[in-house]
Every structure is written in C-alpha cells, then in structure tokens.
Scaffold this motif. Structure first.
Motif, mmCIF file in Angstrom:
data_model
loop_
_atom_site.group_PDB
_atom_site.id
_atom_site.type_symbol
_atom_site.label_atom_id
_atom_site.label_comp_id
_atom_site.label_asym_id
_atom_site.label_seq_id
_atom_site.Cartn_x
_atom_site.Cartn_y
_atom_site.Cartn_z
ATOM 1 N N SER A 45 5.235 -16.729 -36.536
ATOM 2 C CA SER A 45 6.197 -17.112 -37.578
ATOM 3 C C SER A 45 5.488 -17.606 -38.843
ATOM 4 O O SER A 45 6.134 -17.876 -39.850
ATOM 5 N N ALA A 47 4.207 -20.406 -39.354
ATOM 6 C CA ALA A 47 4.617 -21.775 -39.636
ATOM 7 C C ALA A 47 3.510 -22.638 -40.243
ATOM 8 O O ALA A 47 3.803 -23.482 -41.103
ATOM 9 N N ALA A 63 5.863 -12.540 -41.348
ATOM 10 C CA ALA A 63 6.311 -13.515 -40.340
ATOM 11 C C ALA A 63 7.355 -12.918 -39.405
ATOM 12 O O ALA A 63 8.263 -12.210 -39.830
ATOM 13 N N THR A 65 9.957 -14.295 -36.601
ATOM 14 C CA THR A 65 10.540 -15.546 -36.111
ATOM 15 C C THR A 65 11.340 -15.381 -34.824
ATOM 16 O O THR A 65 11.744 -16.370 -34.227
ATOM 17 N N SER A 66 11.534 -14.167 -34.363
ATOM 18 C CA SER A 66 12.333 -13.913 -33.165
ATOM 19 C C SER A 66 11.579 -14.332 -31.896
ATOM 20 O O SER A 66 10.473 -13.834 -31.629
ATOM 21 N N HIS A 70 8.114 -13.071 -29.617
ATOM 22 C CA HIS A 70 7.081 -14.013 -29.171
ATOM 23 C C HIS A 70 6.888 -13.881 -27.662
ATOM 24 O O HIS A 70 5.758 -13.836 -27.173
#
Length: 161
Positions: A45, A47, A63, A65-66, A70
């Motif tokens: 992501s 982050a 990125a 984000t799901s 992951h």
C-alpha cells in the motif's frame, strides 16, 4: 578426518541449517499469517511514504490497498518457502543418509532455486512499491539473503577436493 569427510560435514551442517531456517520461517509465517498479511500490505500500500514527513512520488500510483492482493502475495511467498523447505530436507536426507552429495544436489538446487525465487519476488516487489525509500533495512535483508543463497549454491556445487 579426511578432506572429503570435512567437506561433507560442512556441507551437511550448512544444508541442515538452511532446511531448519526455512522450516522455522514456514512455521512462523503460518502461525502469524494475519500479521504477515498486514506487514506485506504495508509495503504494497506504500504506507511508509505517507508517514511524516510525507514523500510525494509518482510511484505512489502503484499502491495496492486490497487485502485480497496482500493475502494472495503472502500465499505465493509461503508456497515458495514451503517448496524450498521440503526440497531442502529431501536434499539433507540424501546427503546424510542416502546416496550422498550427487543425489542430494538436485534437491538442494531446487530448494535454492525456490528460495531465490522467493527472495527475488520480495526484492522486486519491494522495488516496485518503492520500499527502498523508507524500508531500506528490509531491502538490505533481502539482499543479504540473496548472497546467502548464492554462497550455498557455490558450496554445494563447487568442486572442492
């Protein structure tokens, strides 16, 4: 102790050590699967780039984000690690109890190939998600493990005597 016996001893210790390390890594990853998905998710992501001071980069478009992706990434890494561990233990058996190094080599080389694939997957994915900007310790760890696998390859496949 003869030169041949001392080489066998060192190769055996190295092979068992590598197999044990891979096995502990698999066990830890299975026990801490959720945490591992979270940690991989942090990198995927991107982050760390959002921490203060924020780093604005065009690379942030990459990125992911799901949590689904992951989890899939972790399953792929875990599969490679499991293949490496199983084939490394098979090589250890051949080296210690079976027909010796010549019969162990294909198994050990498969283990090293799976481990190297795992490390390149982590290193290249990390590079894709710009982990070199804020997670440089992780990058150095991946590079150190790649050097370890390369050393093991030369130890097992070199002609020393």
């Amino acid at each position: 102790m003869s030169l041949h016996s001392s080489l066998w001893l060192f190769q055996s210790v190295y092979a068992v050590g590598l197999a044990t390390w891979l096995t502990i890594a698999v066990i830890d990853n299975l026990r801490g699967f959720r945490e591992l998905v979270h940690v991989v998710g942090i990198t995927m992501s991107m982050a760390p780039l959002k921490r203060s001071p924020v780093i604005h980069s065009i690379l942030s478009e990459r990125a992911v984000t799901s949590v689904h992706w992951h989890r899939l990434a972790v399953l792929l890494l875990l599969t490679l690690k499991l293949v490496a561990a199983i084939t490394c233990w098979t090589g250890c058996y051949e080296l210690l109890i079976g027909a010796g190094l010549n019969h162990a080599l294909p198994w050990l080389n498969i283990a090293l190939s799976a481990f190297t694939t795992l490390l390149f997957a982590m290193h290249l994915a990390g590079l894709w998600f710009a982990y070199w900007i804020r997670e440089d310790d992780l990058q150095r760890g991946h590079l150190a493990l790649l050097i370890w696998t390369l050393a093991a390859f030369f130890l097992f496949n070199g002609h020393w005597a």
